[in-house]
Design a protein around this motif. Structure first.
Motif, short mmCIF file in Angstrom:
data_model
loop_
_atom_site.label_atom_id
_atom_site.label_comp_id
_atom_site.label_asym_id
_atom_site.label_seq_id
_atom_site.Cartn_x
_atom_site.Cartn_y
_atom_site.Cartn_z
N ILE A 1 25.02 10.05 -5.87
CA ILE A 1 26.00 10.61 -6.80
C ILE A 1 26.31 12.05 -6.43
O ILE A 1 27.48 12.47 -6.43
CB ILE A 1 25.49 10.51 -8.25
CG1 ILE A 1 25.59 9.06 -8.74
CG2 ILE A 1 26.27 11.45 -9.18
CD1 ILE A 1 25.08 8.85 -10.15
N ASP A 2 25.29 12.83 -6.11
CA ASP A 2 25.52 14.22 -5.74
C ASP A 2 26.42 14.32 -4.51
O ASP A 2 27.30 15.17 -4.45
CB ASP A 2 24.19 14.93 -5.47
CG ASP A 2 23.40 15.19 -6.75
OD1 ASP A 2 24.03 15.38 -7.80
OD2 ASP A 2 22.16 15.20 -6.69
N ALA A 3 26.20 13.44 -3.53
CA ALA A 3 27.03 13.46 -2.33
C ALA A 3 28.49 13.16 -2.66
O ALA A 3 29.41 13.83 -2.18
CB ALA A 3 26.50 12.46 -1.31
N ILE A 4 28.70 12.15 -3.50
CA ILE A 4 30.07 11.79 -3.88
C ILE A 4 30.71 12.89 -4.71
O ILE A 4 31.91 13.18 -4.58
CB ILE A 4 30.08 10.44 -4.61
CG1 ILE A 4 29.67 9.31 -3.64
CG2 ILE A 4 31.44 10.14 -5.22
CD1 ILE A 4 29.38 7.98 -4.29
N GLY A 5 29.91 13.52 -5.57
CA GLY A 5 30.43 14.64 -6.34
C GLY A 5 30.89 15.79 -5.43
O GLY A 5 31.94 16.40 -5.66
N HIS A 6 30.11 16.08 -4.40
CA HIS A 6 30.51 17.13 -3.46
C HIS A 6 31.71 16.70 -2.62
O HIS A 6 32.57 17.54 -2.29
CB HIS A 6 29.32 17.49 -2.57
CG HIS A 6 28.34 18.41 -3.23
ND1 HIS A 6 28.25 19.74 -2.94
CD2 HIS A 6 27.41 18.18 -4.19
CE1 HIS A 6 27.32 20.30 -3.69
NE2 HIS A 6 26.78 19.36 -4.45
N ALA A 7 31.76 15.43 -2.28
CA ALA A 7 32.92 14.93 -1.53
C ALA A 7 34.20 15.12 -2.34
O ALA A 7 35.26 15.48 -1.80
CB ALA A 7 32.72 13.46 -1.17
N ARG A 8 34.11 14.86 -3.64
CA ARG A 8 35.29 15.06 -4.50
C ARG A 8 35.73 16.52 -4.50
O ARG A 8 36.93 16.82 -4.52
CB ARG A 8 34.99 14.61 -5.93
CG ARG A 8 36.22 14.66 -6.84
CD ARG A 8 35.90 14.35 -8.27
NE ARG A 8 35.09 15.38 -8.90
CZ ARG A 8 35.11 15.68 -10.20
NH1 ARG A 8 35.91 15.02 -11.01
NH2 ARG A 8 34.33 16.61 -10.69
N ARG A 9 34.78 17.44 -4.44
CA ARG A 9 35.14 18.86 -4.38
C ARG A 9 35.95 19.16 -3.12
O ARG A 9 36.92 19.92 -3.16
CB ARG A 9 33.88 19.73 -4.40
CG ARG A 9 33.14 19.72 -5.73
CD ARG A 9 31.87 20.54 -5.67
NE ARG A 9 31.15 20.49 -6.93
CZ ARG A 9 29.94 21.01 -7.12
NH1 ARG A 9 29.33 21.62 -6.12
NH2 ARG A 9 29.34 20.92 -8.29
N HIS A 10 35.54 18.56 -2.00
CA HIS A 10 36.29 18.78 -0.76
C HIS A 10 37.71 18.20 -0.87
O HIS A 10 38.66 18.80 -0.36
CB HIS A 10 35.56 18.14 0.42
CG HIS A 10 34.28 18.83 0.77
ND1 HIS A 10 34.18 20.20 0.90
CD2 HIS A 10 33.03 18.34 1.04
CE1 HIS A 10 32.93 20.53 1.22
NE2 HIS A 10 32.22 19.42 1.31
#
Length: 406
Positions: A166-175
């Motif tokens: 989830i954290d990885a996908i959350g950071h991907a959304r920021r990008h």
């Protein structure tokens, strides 16, 4: 605000390789838990695992990559290929610096590392692979995927154990929101070797039950711990407008909200942070708890952790206030791959209007006051899903997904 949508899924799970096989097995309640076969676990108290069956690496991985990867990275590379294929995008036509990779990891490629350490101590330094310098590294999946696909944009790796997907996908959304058109994200893990097994045992949270149907029973009165599995999911996030413009064949759903917290030290007496993570994610999506149609639970299978999660859910939604499911009872907890697989499962649920079952659990313990989906899948009109995850060490993460009309 730029909308980030998922246009491709790549799944490698103990109960199915590929999106179609996994979803079919999940709806049927088919479990991938069984006695561990990857090594002789007879000397250990825990013997049940979720192993990915039928994966022949040579059918998916170029021969030049075989010596420098272990099972974890090979599964991740294959899942990334499957996810990219689903997007319908020709990466050669996209700018290399407009594509990024953000994955989750726990301990890295421990199977590779164990083998090379054994070579060092039993045969000598001349027998240690030169690839040991990076093949074990926790960022190896991000690195190998980005190199293989020439994705040179913003990249990274998140180390929050079971919460990492989830954290990885959350950071991907920021990008995505900062202007990167396409980011590959998620998590795939594999630690089914003694070096990966022993640290899990030392947590005291693994189940010692030898019956695969009774070893992992989250929210049950018979819960006795969790079962470890391997695999996970890779997702491709794109800017919604860019995806439409290039004619993406589908959007599985929108990543609408993300929240992350840390649990306070036990001595403080303050409550765990899972509910707060969920509240942040729901508010980030512009929703209220009443707008959430289903919760995909972390489902630790450890009584005190199940109790804490149930209290967070009922505190937010009320007793029996929202359907809750834990399809990971068919796969085990996949470490860095677990939350990513739950996200993929939730996206498939939103598209199909079906909540998959929490297998093996006959009924939740009454004191948890949860509307737990057990027995068989449940049809439901779904617009939104909340995915929860907790990582060892106090990590909490939550993601809100919305069904799209694409």
């Amino acid at each position: 605000m730029t909308a980030a949508v998922v246009t491709g899924l790549g799944i490698a799970a103990p109960n199915g390789l590929g999106t179609e096989a996994f979803w079919k097995a999940t709806l049927a309640g088919e479990s991938g838990l069984a006695p561990l076969t990857r090594f002789d676990a007879a000397q250990y108290p825990c013997v049940i695992a979720g192993e990915v069956k039928g994966f022949v690496a040579e059918e998916h991985i170029p021969s030049r990559l075989m010596p420098q990867t272990d099972r974890m990275t090979r599964l991740a590379l294959a899942a990334a290929d499957w996810a990219i294929d689903e997007t319908g995008a020709d990466l050669r036509q996209l700018p290399e610096y407009g594509m990024g990779v953000v994955t989750a990891a726990s301990g890295g490629a421990v199977e590779f590392g164990q083998r090379e350490l054994q070579n060092l101590w039993s045969k000598g330094k001349e027998h240690v692979s030169a690839y040991q310098s990076f093949a074990w590294f926790y960022a190896v999946n991000t690195g190998q995927i980005s190199i293989r696909n020439k994705m040179r944009g913003p990249s990274g790796v998140l180390l929050t154990e079971q919460a990492g997907g989830i954290d990885a996908i959350g950071h991907a959304r920021r990008h995505i929101r900062k202007g990167t058109p396409l980011v590959l994200s998620g998590g795939v893990d594999s630690a089914l070797c003694p070096w990966g097994w022993v640290p899990q045992i030392t947590t005291g949270r693994m189940s010692t039950v030898a019956d695969p149907d009774r070893a992992y029973l989250p929210f049950s009165a018979d819960a006795s711990g969790y079962v470890v599995g391997e695999g996970g999911a890779v997702v491709v996030l794109e800017d919604a407008a860019s995806a439409r413009e290039r004619g993406a064949p589908r959007a599985y759903g929108e990543v609408a909200g993300y929240g992350a917290t840390m649990d306070p030290p036990p001595a403080t007496g303050r409550p765990p942070g899972l509910r707060r993570a969920a509240e942040i994610a729901i508010a980030d999506a512009g929703l209220t708890p009443q707008d959430i149609d289903v919760v995909f639970a972390d489902a630790a299978g450890v009584p005190e952790l199940d109790q804490a999660e149930a209290a967070s859910i009922t505190g937010l939604f009320g007793p029996h206030g929202v359907p809750v499911t834990a399809p990971k009872t068919m796969t085990g907890r996949l470490l860095a791959g677990g939350a990513a697989l739950d996200v993929a499962t939730a996206l498939l649920s939103l598209r199909a209007g079906v909540i998959p079952p929490t297998v093996h659990v006959r009924a939740p313990a009454p004191e948890y006051r949860l509307d737990l989906v057990t027995g068989r899948h449940r049809d439901a009109a779904l617009r939104s899903a909340l995915v929860l995850a907790r990582g060892y060490g106090g990590f909490n993460a939550a993601l809100v997904l919305l069904r799209t009309d694409d």
